[in-house]
Write a protein that holds these residues in place. Structure first.
Motif, mmCIF file in Angstrom:
data_model
loop_
_atom_site.group_PDB
_atom_site.id
_atom_site.type_symbol
_atom_site.label_atom_id
_atom_site.label_comp_id
_atom_site.label_asym_id
_atom_site.label_seq_id
_atom_site.Cartn_x
_atom_site.Cartn_y
_atom_site.Cartn_z
ATOM 1 N N ALA A 297 0.833 -1.207 0.000
ATOM 2 C CA ALA A 297 0.000 0.000 0.000
ATOM 3 C C ALA A 297 0.869 1.261 0.000
ATOM 4 C CB ALA A 297 -0.928 -0.008 1.218
ATOM 5 N N ARG A 298 1.940 1.240 0.769
ATOM 6 C CA ARG A 298 2.855 2.389 0.788
ATOM 7 C C ARG A 298 3.486 2.597 -0.581
ATOM 8 N NH1 ARG A 298 4.697 6.627 3.898
ATOM 9 N NH2 ARG A 298 6.852 5.935 3.836
ATOM 10 N N ASP A 299 3.914 1.527 -1.207
ATOM 11 C CA ASP A 299 4.530 1.642 -2.538
ATOM 12 C C ASP A 299 3.566 2.293 -3.521
ATOM 13 O OD1 ASP A 299 6.798 0.436 -1.584
ATOM 14 O OD2 ASP A 299 6.512 -1.459 -2.632
ATOM 15 N N VAL B 125 3.353 12.900 1.917
ATOM 16 C CA VAL B 125 3.806 11.524 2.100
ATOM 17 C C VAL B 125 5.172 11.615 2.786
ATOM 18 C CG1 VAL B 125 4.433 9.339 1.029
ATOM 19 C CG2 VAL B 125 2.625 10.742 0.021
ATOM 20 N N LEU B 126 5.231 11.241 4.051
ATOM 21 C CA LEU B 126 6.477 11.278 4.797
ATOM 22 C C LEU B 126 7.207 9.946 4.616
ATOM 23 C CD1 LEU B 126 5.464 13.005 8.166
ATOM 24 C CD2 LEU B 126 6.155 14.047 5.993
ATOM 25 N N ILE B 127 8.443 10.016 4.140
ATOM 26 C CA ILE B 127 9.269 8.826 3.953
ATOM 27 C C ILE B 127 10.485 8.953 4.861
ATOM 28 C CG2 ILE B 127 10.558 7.410 2.325
ATOM 29 C CD1 ILE B 127 8.898 8.576 0.068
ATOM 30 N N THR C 228 5.614 1.153 12.573
ATOM 31 C CA THR C 228 5.107 2.471 12.180
ATOM 32 C C THR C 228 4.329 2.464 10.879
ATOM 33 O OG1 THR C 228 7.034 3.156 10.861
ATOM 34 C CG2 THR C 228 7.162 3.475 13.264
ATOM 35 N N GLY C 229 4.515 1.447 10.049
ATOM 36 C CA GLY C 229 3.865 1.429 8.740
ATOM 37 C C GLY C 229 4.501 2.357 7.729
ATOM 38 N N LEU C 230 5.624 3.006 8.119
ATOM 39 C CA LEU C 230 6.304 3.946 7.225
ATOM 40 C C LEU C 230 7.526 3.273 6.621
ATOM 41 C CD1 LEU C 230 6.177 7.258 9.329
ATOM 42 C CD2 LEU C 230 4.587 6.462 7.565
ATOM 43 N N SER C 231 7.340 2.590 5.502
ATOM 44 C CA SER C 231 8.501 2.018 4.814
ATOM 45 C C SER C 231 9.431 3.155 4.418
ATOM 46 C CB SER C 231 8.051 1.223 3.591
ATOM 47 O OG SER C 231 7.161 1.993 2.800
ATOM 48 N N ALA C 232 10.733 2.859 4.365
ATOM 49 C CA ALA C 232 11.743 3.918 4.362
ATOM 50 C C ALA C 232 12.488 4.054 3.043
ATOM 51 C CB ALA C 232 12.736 3.661 5.501
ATOM 52 N N ALA C 233 13.360 5.060 3.021
ATOM 53 C CA ALA C 233 14.303 5.298 1.932
ATOM 54 C C ALA C 233 15.702 4.934 2.415
ATOM 55 C CB ALA C 233 14.267 6.759 1.503
ATOM 56 N N ASP C 234 16.513 4.398 1.516
ATOM 57 C CA ASP C 234 17.917 4.132 1.803
ATOM 58 C C ASP C 234 18.708 4.481 0.544
ATOM 59 O OD1 ASP C 234 20.279 3.265 3.045
ATOM 60 O OD2 ASP C 234 19.381 1.410 3.806
ATOM 61 N N GLU C 235 20.023 4.504 0.667
ATOM 62 C CA GLU C 235 20.873 4.819 -0.477
ATOM 63 C C GLU C 235 21.384 3.546 -1.123
ATOM 64 O OE1 GLU C 235 24.832 7.416 -1.776
ATOM 65 O OE2 GLU C 235 24.100 7.488 0.286
#
Length: 343
Positions: free
Chosen positions: A31-33, A81-83, A131-138
């Protein structure tokens, strides 16, 4: 032989069995995607804010930070949308310094990659589940992304990696948005070429396999400023810079033209408090010109629980950056609420 073998590391498939993703977490991630992809394809007019520490150095403080983001997200998620920015490996210009949790799960201990890959997967999984907030990474090491590819909803290719062919090819096989930063020189053509390569299909070697990619239509650009030949910072977030990028996009056939603007790094001259002013200027430019409203999909902001930075030592302040200086939580919360009002 110039290498000493310390450990045989588990494959991504083995690591995923050791630290599995539940069916419930998979649905949250899906759903986040979709929510994030809809911003880049134009189906949604929400504004993205990728926000978090320069380096994720401690699972406890990172989790506390993301829980605060979760509470804030409940107030702003109708427009934003907070990532969470959860960067677990760090490029080092000279090769020296802290290289991230992947290398050193404890900054005060010696590098341990086996412990590191376990630590970063557990942390990303805990963030998603709690949290349900999937994240960003490098995407610092393209061959390593498979350890986290089922957990991340956003990836960035950094200024020192954006010209690397393997980064471009691996990005072409990702099924999430991948942002290509402009190189340290600030050259926009390099960044555009990287996004173009990532949007095309390729056949290449990945983790000793012969693979094919379909191309990633969500590959896009990130403006982060550059430096001249004397090392002087040259920002590229002003209205004229954004319009220059808009015009460059018009010369291409790229799908889903989009840019995320990094408010720190050479855009701020690494003066972390400047991020507040820079974010507001970008929003003003975006509201002034409807073309930029469509192109500028979000901001990237470096912040942590405590403002500034500190050196690695035995008495470190929890939640204070050990790499580049960051905004503190109070300023971060206020800035996100202002972005919410003005976006």
């Amino acid at each position: 032989m110039a290498f000493k073998i310390n450990h045989e590391l588990p494959s991504p498939d083995v690591l995923k069995e050791l630290v599995p993703l539940s069916e419930e977490a998979k649905e949250v991630k899906r759903a986040r995607d979709e929510e994030i992809k809809d911003v880049f394809t134009g189906k949604s007019d929400k504004f993205i804010v990728i926000v978090g520490p320069c380096s994720a150095d401690n699972p406890d403080t990172v989790l506390e930070y993301v829980h605060r983001l979760k509470d804030l997200n409940e107030k702003v998620n109708d427009k934003l949308v907070l990532i969470p920015r959860v960067y677990t490996n760090k490029p080092r210009t000279t090769g020296d310094g802290y290289k991230g949790m992947l290398h050193q799960p404890d900054p005060n201990e010696n590098p341990d990659l086996l412990a590191g890959i376990l630590a970063i997967r557990k942390m990303h999984l805990q963030i998603l589940e709690e949290t349900g907030l999937s994240a960003a990474d490098e995407m610092l090491y393209p061959s390593n992304r498979d350890y986290l590819d089922d957990l991340l909803s956003y990836e960035a290719v950094g200024a020192r990696s954006v010209e690397n062919q393997q980064h471009r090819l691996v990005a072409s096989g990702a099924d999430i948005p991948v942002g290509m930063k402009n190189p340290t020189s600030g050259d926009l053509s390099v960044m555009i070429n990287s996004a173009t390569a990532a949007q095309h299909p390729h056949n290449f070697i990945h983790r000793m396999y012969d693979v094919e990619s379909t191309g990633n239509p969500l590959a896009h650009t990130i403006l982060r400023g550059g430096v001249d030949k004397f090392g002087t910072a040259i920002p590229n977030y002003h209205y004229e810079d954004l319009m220059r990028l808009y015009n460059e996009y018009q010369k291409t056939s790229l799908k889903n033209p989009a840019v995320i603007v990094d408010c720190n790094h050479y855009n701020s001259g690494k003066k972390y408090k400047e991020q507040i002013r820079i974010a507001k200027e970008i929003l003003h430019s975006r509201n002034y010109d409807p073309r930029l409203k469509e192109l500028v999909k979000g901001l990237m902001i470096e912040s942590y629980l405590e403002e500034g930075r500190q050196d690695i030592c035995e008495t470190m302040i929890p939640g204070k950056s050990i790499t580049d200086p960051c905004l503190g939580w109070e300023d971060t919360e206020q800035l996100i609420l202002e972005i919410y009002e003005k976006c």
